[in-house]
Design a protein around this motif. Structure first.
Motif, mmCIF file in Angstrom:
data_model
loop_
_atom_site.group_PDB
_atom_site.id
_atom_site.type_symbol
_atom_site.label_atom_id
_atom_site.label_comp_id
_atom_site.label_asym_id
_atom_site.label_seq_id
_atom_site.Cartn_x
_atom_site.Cartn_y
_atom_site.Cartn_z
ATOM 1 N N THR A 79 41.842 20.842 17.240
ATOM 2 C CA THR A 79 41.721 20.964 18.688
ATOM 3 C C THR A 79 41.013 19.736 19.239
ATOM 4 O O THR A 79 39.941 19.359 18.752
ATOM 5 C CB THR A 79 40.922 22.230 19.067
ATOM 6 O OG1 THR A 79 41.588 23.373 18.519
ATOM 7 C CG2 THR A 79 40.824 22.382 20.578
ATOM 8 N N LEU A 80 41.604 19.103 20.257
ATOM 9 C CA LEU A 80 41.014 17.903 20.838
ATOM 10 C C LEU A 80 39.621 18.201 21.378
ATOM 11 O O LEU A 80 39.377 19.257 21.964
ATOM 12 C CB LEU A 80 41.908 17.381 21.965
ATOM 13 C CG LEU A 80 41.573 15.978 22.480
ATOM 14 C CD1 LEU A 80 41.918 14.918 21.443
ATOM 15 C CD2 LEU A 80 42.309 15.688 23.793
ATOM 16 N N ASN A 81 38.721 17.259 21.138
ATOM 17 C CA ASN A 81 37.331 17.336 21.593
ATOM 18 C C ASN A 81 36.525 18.450 20.919
ATOM 19 O O ASN A 81 35.476 18.849 21.426
ATOM 20 C CB ASN A 81 37.266 17.482 23.125
ATOM 21 C CG ASN A 81 37.772 16.248 23.839
ATOM 22 O OD1 ASN A 81 37.557 15.127 23.382
ATOM 23 N ND2 ASN A 81 38.457 16.439 24.957
ATOM 24 N N ASP A 82 37.001 18.906 19.773
ATOM 25 C CA ASP A 82 36.287 19.915 18.980
ATOM 26 C C ASP A 82 36.155 19.371 17.555
ATOM 27 O O ASP A 82 37.039 19.548 16.728
ATOM 28 C CB ASP A 82 37.053 21.240 18.996
ATOM 29 C CG ASP A 82 36.348 22.353 18.210
ATOM 30 O OD1 ASP A 82 35.354 22.068 17.503
ATOM 31 O OD2 ASP A 82 36.801 23.511 18.297
ATOM 32 N N LEU A 83 35.042 18.693 17.286
ATOM 33 C CA LEU A 83 34.862 18.035 15.998
ATOM 34 C C LEU A 83 34.832 19.029 14.853
ATOM 35 O O LEU A 83 35.338 18.747 13.757
ATOM 36 C CB LEU A 83 33.575 17.206 16.015
ATOM 37 C CG LEU A 83 33.459 16.102 14.956
ATOM 38 C CD1 LEU A 83 34.574 15.087 15.109
ATOM 39 C CD2 LEU A 83 32.101 15.420 15.052
ATOM 40 N N ALA A 84 34.273 20.211 15.091
ATOM 41 C CA ALA A 84 34.205 21.229 14.037
ATOM 42 C C ALA A 84 35.598 21.655 13.594
ATOM 43 O O ALA A 84 35.825 21.923 12.409
ATOM 44 C CB ALA A 84 33.412 22.439 14.528
ATOM 45 N N LYS A 113 46.621 19.828 18.429
ATOM 46 C CA LYS A 113 47.419 20.714 19.274
ATOM 47 C C LYS A 113 47.720 20.014 20.592
ATOM 48 O O LYS A 113 46.872 19.312 21.143
ATOM 49 C CB LYS A 113 46.669 22.019 19.530
ATOM 50 C CG LYS A 113 46.361 22.821 18.269
ATOM 51 C CD LYS A 113 45.446 23.990 18.575
ATOM 52 C CE LYS A 113 45.052 24.718 17.283
ATOM 53 N NZ LYS A 113 44.062 25.804 17.541
ATOM 54 N N HIS A 114 48.935 20.199 21.084
ATOM 55 C CA HIS A 114 49.407 19.638 22.357
ATOM 56 C C HIS A 114 49.613 18.124 22.310
ATOM 57 O O HIS A 114 49.843 17.497 23.343
ATOM 58 C CB HIS A 114 48.457 19.996 23.506
ATOM 59 C CG HIS A 114 48.153 21.459 23.605
ATOM 60 N ND1 HIS A 114 49.138 22.404 23.818
ATOM 61 C CD2 HIS A 114 46.979 22.145 23.486
ATOM 62 C CE1 HIS A 114 48.589 23.611 23.836
ATOM 63 N NE2 HIS A 114 47.289 23.482 23.628
ATOM 64 N N SER A 115 49.538 17.537 21.110
ATOM 65 C CA SER A 115 49.756 16.089 21.001
ATOM 66 C C SER A 115 51.246 15.761 21.030
ATOM 67 O O SER A 115 52.099 16.632 20.835
ATOM 68 C CB SER A 115 49.141 15.566 19.704
ATOM 69 O OG SER A 115 49.733 16.193 18.576
ATOM 70 N N GLY A 142 51.926 18.232 18.356
ATOM 71 C CA GLY A 142 51.436 19.599 18.522
ATOM 72 C C GLY A 142 52.051 20.322 19.692
ATOM 73 O O GLY A 142 51.443 21.241 20.245
ATOM 74 N N LYS A 143 53.250 19.937 20.108
ATOM 75 C CA LYS A 143 53.924 20.591 21.226
ATOM 76 C C LYS A 143 54.400 21.983 20.816
ATOM 77 O O LYS A 143 54.951 22.166 19.727
ATOM 78 C CB LYS A 143 55.115 19.760 21.705
ATOM 79 C CG LYS A 143 54.745 18.556 22.547
ATOM 80 C CD LYS A 143 55.954 17.727 22.925
ATOM 81 C CE LYS A 143 56.882 18.437 23.882
ATOM 82 N NZ LYS A 143 56.360 18.508 25.255
ATOM 83 N N ASP A 144 54.234 22.926 21.702
ATOM 84 C CA ASP A 144 54.662 24.292 21.433
ATOM 85 C C ASP A 144 56.162 24.337 21.152
ATOM 86 O O ASP A 144 56.959 23.742 21.886
ATOM 87 C CB ASP A 144 54.341 25.198 22.629
ATOM 88 C CG ASP A 144 52.848 25.409 22.828
ATOM 89 O OD1 ASP A 144 52.099 25.190 21.859
ATOM 90 O OD2 ASP A 144 52.447 25.792 23.942
#
Length: 400
Positions: free
Chosen positions: A169-174, A135-137, A150-152
């Motif tokens: 989600t960045l920085n969320d490995l799960a 997301k947001h990439s 991942g841009k809106d």
């Protein structure tokens, strides 16, 4: 639109542009058609690694321009071989494909990963083609790279999208683990999400991704179009996390201002067959000669240490300014940094800074609540001080 002697109406509209035409550039400075100078903290969106029109690039263009421009990608040429050697000698990769833009390099990375997935199918024989992105990439403006981004709003802009890019989600490995299935072939990310707001992936997250991809027999692709070529204080941002990716893409800084990009891969991943990848201008000697000149500058003794010192100076100045004006601090890596404003005043600041006189300041607000700084890698402490002084004047004038 007409202003002075310029009629810009023959240019296709793609974005809002101010009524000025830049005519000259040197180092951290640009000059417009009226002779007004601007301190440039965009540098072509982190493109001009060595500033505007550095001598080494001028020399490379003139020298190579007298020799050979483009023999076609059907033949080898010396500058492309030299640049490939420099890149592989200073990274963990073995093979290089040169392209013209970051988006094209990322498109190539997607193709290469899917080709590798076809040659290495799931245990039950199912094709593997899905690439987990974030997301947001931001990975480019081709149909496939927009789909990967991942841009809106980009999921409907030129629908239908290219399928196969679930978003974590960045920085969320799960969040990454939940998306892995029998069709997954790779994970692709920017080590710092530039357009997303200068959001770094943590060292722990990068290391976790590398471990996860190795356990699941997936490729790890780092999009270093913005973070590569010294921008983060290391030659490549993946080096900050002490990991070894499978594929890397480069753009922007590699050409120092000219159209050049690269797709790099380990030997075992480089599985393209004849005719599957190419391009009329790919790896042409004029552009790769410039790439050689840029790379040699970055590899000079002490250059990267100076980048790290300038980055710390910029960070300290941002924190000082943030405290003075009640903002929310700063973040980033190396000389890719963001001032967190805490309120949606970024575009207002950008316009006021550009219009201030007699000297203007060029800034960027990828999100309305922050400013992004992307100076040349050889920016001076004095130019950093001057930027903060000018920015502070703008903030005072705007009442912030």
């Amino acid at each position: 639109m007409e202003f002075k002697q310029f009629d810009v109406n023959k240019l296709m509209y793609v974005t809002n542009r101010p009524e000025l035409v830049f005519t000259e550039g040197s180092g951290m400075w640009l000059t417009d058609h009226n002779g007004k100078r601007y301190l440039d903290y965009l540098q072509g969106w982190a493109v001009n690694a060595l500033g505007h029109s550095p001598q080494c690039i001028q020399d490379a263009l003139v020298a190579q321009g007298k020799k050979l421009l483009n023999p076609s990608p059907a033949f080898y040429n010396a500058p492309s071989i030299e640049l490939a050697d420099l890149l592989t000698d200073n990274s963990v990769f073995d093979r290089v494909f040169f392209a013209n833009s970051g988006a094209e390099a990322n498109e190539g990375a997607i193709k290469l990963a899917r080709k590798w997935g076809k040659k290495n199918p799931a245990a039950n024989g199912d094709a593997r083609f899905e690439i987990i992105t974030f997301k947001h990439s931001f990975h480019g403006r081709t149909i496939a790279t927009m789909s990967a981004s991942g841009k809106d709003g980009w999921d409907t802009m030129f629908a239908p999208q290219v399928p196969g890019f679930p978003k974590a989600t960045l920085n969320d490995l799960a969040s990454v683990e939940k998306l892995i299935n029998k069709h997954t072939v790779a994970i692709m990310l920017e080590p710092v999400q530039g357009e997303g707001g200068v959001i770094p992936a943590t060292r722990e997250f990068m290391q976790g991704l590398r471990k996860l991809t190795q356990q699941a027999n997936l490729l790890l692709i780092v999009d270093e179009v913005q973070t590569g070529m010294g921008r983060t204080g290391e030659l490549f941002a993946y080096q900050l996390s002490d990991i070894e990716p499978d594929i890397m893409t480069l753009g922007k800084g590699i050409g120092g201002g000219v159209p050049l990009a690269a797709l790099l891969a380990r030997e075992s991943i480089a599985c393209f067959e004849a005719g599957e990848q190419g391009g009329t201008y790919n790896g042409n000697p004029l552009m790769t000669a410039v790439g050689v000149a840029v790379m040699k500058e970055l590899l000079k003794p002490g250059f990267m240490q100076t980048v790290r010192e300038r980055a710390e100076y910029l960070r300290a100045g941002s924190l000082k300014l943030s405290a003075k004006h009640g903002f929310e601090g700063e973040r980033g890596e190396g000389l890719l940094r963001a001032l967190q404003l805490g309120k949606d005043i970024g575009p207002q600041i950008v316009e006021a800074a550009r219009n201030m006189g007699p000297v203007g300041l060029l800034l960027n607000a990828p999100r309305p609540n922050l400013l992004r700084f992307m100076p040349s890698l050889n920016v001076s402490n004095e130019e950093i001080d001057q930027m903060f002084s000018m920015l502070s004047d703008v903030l005072v004038k705007l009442g912030h």
